[in-house]
Write a protein that holds these residues in place. Structure first.
Motif: not given
Length: 1145
Positions: A529-532, A607-612
């Motif tokens: 994601s590009k969003q924080e 922003p970047g890889y975020q835990v799912e």
């Protein structure tokens, strides 16, 4: 193109009428079908391309101040050259001896290397792949120090015996001029002065040579008179010497931490003695001794105080203090701490002339594991931002993946989020090592390398165009709580150190989904994601993996098995509090616990890889969970599948549910001959928590191996015509870490716990043929290891689940360490994305597809024409974007490519193990091709890759062979004995990619890239960067009117007249042996004929012609200059004698 007919290679299968009839009935590939294969052996050739990373075990360094090129030598004889960002070169001395010193022929495109085996080599840097022009091997003396004056062709070589020999670097011949140690020191000296540790000529007088001996004696030698002018004696051993640019003073560093400054004409005593880091006693006594100052450099400035830079010299009471570099400028002294020990340092100056003001602007510091450049022109001495990919080893690399021909938008997306992670406080100036030019390669497809590390970090690298640049760094350890001390550290960790280390990873470039498995038996699913975003609570799915089966008979194949689920016992819904028979209280304390604790507080995700989703395997009755050996993910299905020595699990990461958990033995069909009996490692021990009731009959393995909530699951087993069970598993929901069952009961722990069949604690490639193991566990006996079957590979595909099935459906191919390939069918809910989140996904094991020798490594599907069928995927969208943006992105998103052609009734399953490869026709499941890859060794890595518009299998064997096989016929196309397996690091990191690319970790700090494509080999010369660029040498400093008038400037020396054979004579032939190098034009021709090919030979012929034309032009210019000089002298003579009479002459 060669045409292959399946009829010729069925290997006797046509005799089996049942198989033929089954194939015909199910619409399998007809025998008359022909597959056209375009790949031939001529498309393949193996060669190294480029090496990235920090030089392993560095030992020496040199810098060309005009070309702006840095050279680093190592203890293994490797030579690394660096220029501007993206300009790198690697070459290797054949002997492998350590490099002790490097010397550039400044602005000449050449380099001299001195090795620990007493050999010196001249490297030609004017070609893209540097080569040795000459070598000289000393036979009777050991080399300790070398010095090559600026713009000189005579190299001074100091030896362990204290002698100095002189070599002509143009032809690498020894001069008869020798400085013997007994002539250099005083005749009254009774002891040997030791090895030569320093040689340098006076900056203002080339005829005076300063020689430093280890014992503390320094001699100023007059080269013309062949005698010592002055001798300087000090009690402490010398480590280095540095001149003032005026040639009137020099500084020595000593073993007691002191610096002595000497006036050239005052040898009686030092002009100054200082101890930079010594405590000065008040009574005026000598300061306490400090550690040795290993090196000192003395650089002057035109407008201010000189710089004195030194390494070492710290006080002995600073125990445990890190290595330091000290910068003394005027009255200020700055001590700069380094992260690693200092190997060497160099001060970069504006001028290459030693007799001019040096004007230092930076210091290059070579550390044992890093390269640091310090800016001397700014307050606080900040460091420059390093543009080289030298941080690969920042944490040890544990796994590696290589992706060529990625989507174009991936690299900009990763760079945009990674640029926010950069540190601040760097120098604002440009990187000072700026020489060379980039290559002009034609290959411009995006390439990405992903490295997993021991600290849990994952790095994404841009590897396009033979360069390497870090794009983005992900820290997976942020998901977990960190133990603050030993007392807080749980005793549930299954590894002593690096509990967050990455074991394996799976990445989908199109959807940008990332799934990683760690050594602590955990799996993490990430979205890009590009969003924080701030996650209030990390989604957690816990899985309980323990059920020991005694020797259980298979269900009767003739009957229908419909086990009845028993109601859950209190122990099944509550954590076990009473230890079972044979277990201790400590084991009970570690029951139902994960190896790592997921953080319970809110997690701010940049922003970047975020835990799912986080998936953890639990301890059961004191037994640790086994490490995950295989992992796969499909973004189109929303599923993750992973396996280990116990079995496999299928997880729906969209609904956060576990769909399937099965032991490996349960995947077999009851009627097939490949079925293996479950094996218990400890038959006398009863599982805790009443999970396995010993009173159960032998024909109820499903009842004895199920989840605590399996009583509330609909588990239906029906028998098909082929006696294969069709098991439907319904998902178990997990929301906010609290799991609610169908009847409204809430589980005691806020997570899902399921029980697998535990049948192994190790995962071997093939335990009968080798001892290579992926697991670190050593608690299993060799007898148990032989009989256990672990999951080794997965492949998501769309194929025919059973022989009788005609429609295609989503499936997972499962490969095991015993060579079995099994099929698991998936039933996705219809109705699009909305129904996908509401209805469960059905999972149904379908039995065995094929059996191979050895453990299965990779699997893939081909269509009837031999084209690779890629797994379906979901195009990327930002999960945190607004609904309007999501709708726009969905409309813009291209559909996932169809996994099969319309109306297709035939496929080929490509199966490769560590011993052999097979191609199986689907849906008939009949073998059409087989190839035994190796008998005496085993395959470490195998991948189905795209190459020259077609597909092949690329294999790397433990005996060092790299092989490729055509598809589908499995014809050998390439077999090269490249690299014997000398380190498990190579086995762990070797990986192939599309378009003929591959890489591996050749050392703990370096990545070696290779190619097996002939096109890449032919274009390699153009793709490689260029080290040498034509640059004019700066003008010599102006001597000034008075210095020229009164002779106060620099004094030159005709070294040719002094050291040449005419004056000095010939050197002893037994002293050193000259070895012609392969780096000349003849050597280049030979290399071209063996490696590069006709195009490269043509280019080299052009280079040779250009070189000859250049030499001709130089000779013409010299003749013109000589003619002009002669004309001028003739004119002067004519003018002088024009008006004189004959008697006046």
């Amino acid at each position: 193109m060669k045409k292959f007919n399946i009829r010729k290679v069925l290997d006797g299968l046509t005799a089996v009428s049942s198989s033929s009839s089954t194939a015909a009935q199910t619409g399998a590939c007809k025998e008359s079908d022909a597959v056209l294969e375009s790949l031939q052996s001529e498309h393949f050739q193996l060669c190294k391309t480029v090496r990235h990373g920090f030089p392993h075990q560095p030992s020496a360094m040199a810098f060309d101040p005009v070309q702006k090129i840095l050279a680093v030598g190592t203890l293994t004889g490797a030579l690394r050259l660096f220029g501007r960002a993206g300009v790198e070169c690697y070459c290797q001395h054949e002997s492998g001896a350590a490099i002790i010193q490097l010397q550039f022929l400044i602005n000449e495109g050449a380099l001299v290397s001195a090795l620990a085996d007493d050999s010196i080599h001249l490297w030609n840097l004017r070609q893209k792949i540097p080569a040795i022009l000459h070598s000289l091997k000393f036979n009777r003396e050991r080399i300790t120090y070398c010095h090559l004056p600026f713009q000189s062709k005579w190299l001074y070589i100091g030896t362990e015996r204290g002698n100095i020999h002189i070599v002509n670097v143009e032809c690498f011949t020894l001069s008869g001029y020798v400085i013997m140690w007994n002539k250099a020191i005083e005749l009254s000296t009774k002891t040997h002065p030791g090895p030569v540790v320093h040689i340098s000529d006076n900056p203002m007088d080339e005829g005076k040579l300063l020689i430093g001996f280890e014992c503390g004696v320094v001699v100023l030698w007059d080269l013309k008179c062949k005698k010592a002018d002055y001798r300087y004696n000090y009690d402490e051993a010398i480590h280095s010497v540095a001149w003032h640019h005026e040639g009137k003073q020099f500084v020595c560093s000593h073993s007691d931490g002191t610096l002595t400054t000497w006036n050239v004409r005052a040898p009686a005593k030092p002009a100054q003695i200082i101890t930079p880091h010594g405590k000065q006693p008040k009574d005026g006594k000598k300061p306490e001794p400090c550690k040795p100052i290993l090196k000192v450099e003395y650089k002057t400035t035109r407008a201010g105080d000189p710089f004195m830079v030194l390494s070492g010299g710290l006080s002995y009471d600073t125990v445990g203090r890190r290595a330091c570099l000290t910068v003394m400028h005027g009255k200020s002294t700055a001590v700069l701490e380094m992260d690693f020990p200092i190997v060497d340092f160099l001060t970069l100056c504006e001028t290459p002339y030693p007799n001019d003001f040096q004007e230092p602007y930076a210091v290059v510091v070579l550390l044992e594991r890093d390269l640091v450049v310090i800016d001397l022109g700014q307050i606080g001495y900040p460091i420059f931002e390093n543009p080289y990919p030298l941080t690969i080893h920042e944490s040890p690399v544990t796994c590696c993946e290589y992706f060529a021909d990625c989507p174009d938008e991936l690299i900009p997306a990763l760079y945009s989020v990674g640029s926010r992670q950069k540190r601040q406080g760097y120098s604002k100036k440009e990187w000072p090592i700026s020489g060379g030019n980039w290559g002009q390669g034609t290959q411009s497809y995006p390439e990405i390398i992903i490295t997993g590390h021991a600290d849990g970090s994952i790095k994404f690298w841009d590897a396009s165009a033979l360069m390497l640049q870090v794009l983005y760094k992900l820290k997976t350890a942020k998901v977990f709580e960190r133990a603050r001390g030993k007392e807080e550290k749980a005793n549930t960790e299954i590894v002593d150190e690096d509990p967050f280390a990455i074991q394996t990873l799976c990445w989908c470039p199109e959807s940008r989904m990332l799934c990683v498995a760690g050594v602590s038996a955990h799996v993490i699913v990430y979205r890009f994601s590009k969003q924080e975003v701030t996650t209030a609570e990390v989604q957690l799915l816990e899985v309980r993996l323990q059920c020991e089966l005694n020797d259980v008979d298979s269900p009767d194949p003739g009957g229908e098995q419909t086990p009845t689920a028993s109601p859950p016992s209190p122990q099944e819904t509550e954590p076990a509090t009473q230890p079972s028979t044979g277990s201790s209280s400590s084991e009970a304390a570690r029951d139902n616990m994960a190896c790592l604790q997921v953080r319970s507080s809110a997690l701010k995700q940049s922003p970047g890889y975020q835990v799912e989703l986080v998936i953890q395997l639990l301890w059961v009755s004191g037994e640790p969970p086994q490490q995950i050996t295989s992992l796969a993910m499909n973004s189109s299905y929303g599923l993750v599948v992973f396996g280990n020595g116990n079995g496999l699990a299928v997880v729906d990461y969209l609904q956060k549910t576990l769909l399937l958990n099965m032991g490996t033995s349960e995947l077999y069909s009851p009627s097939e001959p490949y079925q293996r009996q479950p094996h218990s490692p400890r038959k006398t021990r009863q599982p805790s928590g009443a999970l396995c009731d010993p009173a159960d009959g032998p024909n109820a393995p499903e009842e004895r191996c199920k989840s605590p909530t399996s009583a509330r699951m609909s588990r239906k087993i029906s028998s098909s015509n082929e006696q294969k069970p069709n098991t439907e598993w319904h998902s178990l929901p997990c929301r906010d870490r609290v799991c609610h069952s169908d009847d409204g009961m809430t589980m005691s722990r806020k997570s899902v716990k399921l029980v697998f069949s535990r049948t192994s604690s190790d995962a071997n490639f093939n335990s009968k043929d080798n001892c290579f193991s992926r697991s670190r566990s050593s608690s299993v006996s060799s007898i148990d290891r032989e009989s256990r079957e672990a999951v080794s590979s997965f492949c998501f595909c769309e194929t025919f689940p059973r022989k009788s099935d005609s429609p295609l459906s989503p499936c997972v191919l499962v490969g095991t360490t015993q060579g079995t390939v099994m099929m698991v069918a998936l039933s996705l809910p219809p109705g699009g994305e909305d129904q996908r989140l509401l209805q469960p996904v059905g999972v149904s094991p379908c039995g065995t597809v094929a059996k191979l020798k050895g453990g299965v490594l990779t699997m893939a599907l081909l269509d009837a024409t031999g084209a690779l069928l890629p797994a379906s995927y979901e195009s990327w969208y930002d999960p945190n974007a607004s609904d309007e943006e999501k709708e726009k992105s969905k409309r813009r998103r291209p559909a996932s490519p169809p996994s099969s052609q319309d109306g297709q009734d035939c496929q080929f399953a490509v199966l490769c193990s560590d011993k052999q490869a097979k191609v199986v026709a689907m849906p008939s499941q009949t073998r059409v091709y087989k190839h035994n890859i190796t008998e005496s060794s085993f395959v470490l890595r195998a991948d189905v890759v795209q190459m020259a518009g077609a597909n092949c299998i690329a294999c790397f064997c433990a005996n060092g062979h790299i092989m490729t096989l055509s598809l589908p016929s499995l014809r050998p196309l390439l077999d090269v004995n490249y690299l014997p397996l000398t380190d498990m690091r190579i086995a762990r990191t070797f990986c192939f990619s599309n378009l003929g690319q591959a890489l591996y970790l050749t050392s703990p700090t370096e990545v070696q890239r290779i190619t097996y494509s002939l096109d890449t080999c032919d274009n390699l010369q153009e793709m490689l960067s260029e080290l040498f660029t034509p640059v004019e040498t700066p003008e010599a400093p102006n001597r000034g009117f008075f210095k020229g008038l009164f002779g106060g400037g620099a004094q030159s020396l005709d070294r040719e007249d002094l050291f040449g054979e005419t004056t000095a004579g010939k050197a002893s032939r037994s002293l050193a042996q000259h070895i012609p190098g392969p780096g000349g034009m003849e050597g280049m021709k030979g290399a071209a004929s063996g490696v590069v090919g006709d195009l490269a030979r043509a280019r080299i012929a052009l280079d040779e012609r250009g070189q000859k034309l250049g030499e001709l032009e130089e000779r013409t210019a010299a003749m013109m200059s000589s003619a002009d000089s002669f004309s001028k002298h003739a004119h002067d003579m004519m003018v002088k004698y024009k008006d004189k009479k004959w008697y006046q002459l």
